[in-house]
Design an enzyme around this catalytic site. Structure first.
Site, PDB file in Angstrom:
ATOM      1  CG  ASP A 141      -1.979  -1.058   1.184  1.00 44.00           C
ATOM      2  OD1 ASP A 141      -1.971  -1.853   0.228  1.00 44.00           O
ATOM      3  OD2 ASP A 141      -2.819  -1.095   2.097  1.00 44.00           O
ATOM      4  CG  ASP A 200     -13.012  -2.437  -0.669  1.00 40.46           C
ATOM      5  OD1 ASP A 200     -12.485  -3.533  -0.916  1.00 40.46           O
ATOM      6  OD2 ASP A 200     -12.629  -1.371  -1.175  1.00 40.46           O
TER       7      ASP A 200
END
Length: 245
Positions: free
Chosen positions: A11, A132
């Site tokens: 990330d 998500d």
């Protein structure tokens, strides 16, 4: 036996490798100064795929850390998939024409389903849908918003539009090392009849083995982040654990 892939996660925020706790931009830990060097380490341990997320991009709705993704995809002999800040056809083409194997479309699936369907028709398996969820409902815009759409409903709609692979993230478990939400991931796989990659909460080799048990039901892999960065296990150990017969 169905295959099961480990996706080490990188990330990126401000050009560094970071992890957020439950997607909270105020709860950031920096784990490295170079995303490409991190990708090289994972490749050296045997990664076949690397999962890269442009966190700045997800928040700003445009490509920000893209040069690191392109560099990793071209320098290393691994497949790279990228998500974060990909909102237009130009964004999708930009990555796919520069050596990236797959592009992940997340928030756009709710805000612009026509665009997502068009990308699925144009690029097929090179488009992965990121779903998500918070308490079963789809979250969007870098997890800052929650919709009233159930994860399975969105999954079914996009499977009908041609999606072959989903990444399912349970926000409650992400970055917590509390164990993955296997039930919810399997539910999505069963609802869509497609491959689901589980993301969030993996803390041990046993978690990976537990997910691997559902390979036949469609769980095709796991994205692993914090567990690797906090040395719960190495990528090499993870690959060995899921390939044990």
């Amino acid at each position: 036996m169905a295959s099961f892939t480990i996706y080490p996660a990188i990330d990126m925020r401000g050009g560094k490798c970071v992890r957020l706790l439950q997607g909270d931009y105020n709860k950031e830990t920096v784990y490295g100064d170079s995303p490409v060097a991190m990708a090289e380490q994972f490749a050296a341990q045997g990664a076949e795929w690397i999962h890269m997320v442009d966190l700045d991009g997800a928040k700003e709705g445009r490509r920000v850390n893209d040069r690191f993704v392109i560099e990793a995809a071209n320098r290393l002999s691994v497949n790279v998939q990228v998500g974060g800040g990909i909102r237009t056809e130009e964004d999708v083409a930009y990555y796919l024409e520069r050596g990236v194997a797959r592009v992940i479309l997340g928030s756009a699936a709710i805000s612009n389903p026509t665009f997502v369907k068009k990308m699925l028709q144009t690029y097929g398996r090179r488009i992965v849908i990121g779903i998500d969820a918070r308490d079963g409902f789809v979250a969007t815009e870098g997890w800052l918003e929650t919709s009233n759409v159930k994860a399975e409903e969105l999954g079914q709609m996009l499977a009908e539009a041609g999606a072959e692979t989903f990444i399912f993230t349970d926000i409650a478990t992400d970055g917590t090392l509390s164990g993955p939400n296997i039930t919810a991931a399997v539910r999505l796989a069963e609802a869509t009849g497609k491959e689901v990659i589980a993301s969030g909460g993996v803390r041990s080799l046993d978690d990976l083995r537990a997910l691997r048990e559902y390979a036949e039901q469609g769980i095709g892999g796991a994205i692993v982040g914090k567990a690797l960065y906090t040395n719960q296990f190495t990528l090499a150990e993870a690959l060995k654990a899921v390939n044990e017969r």
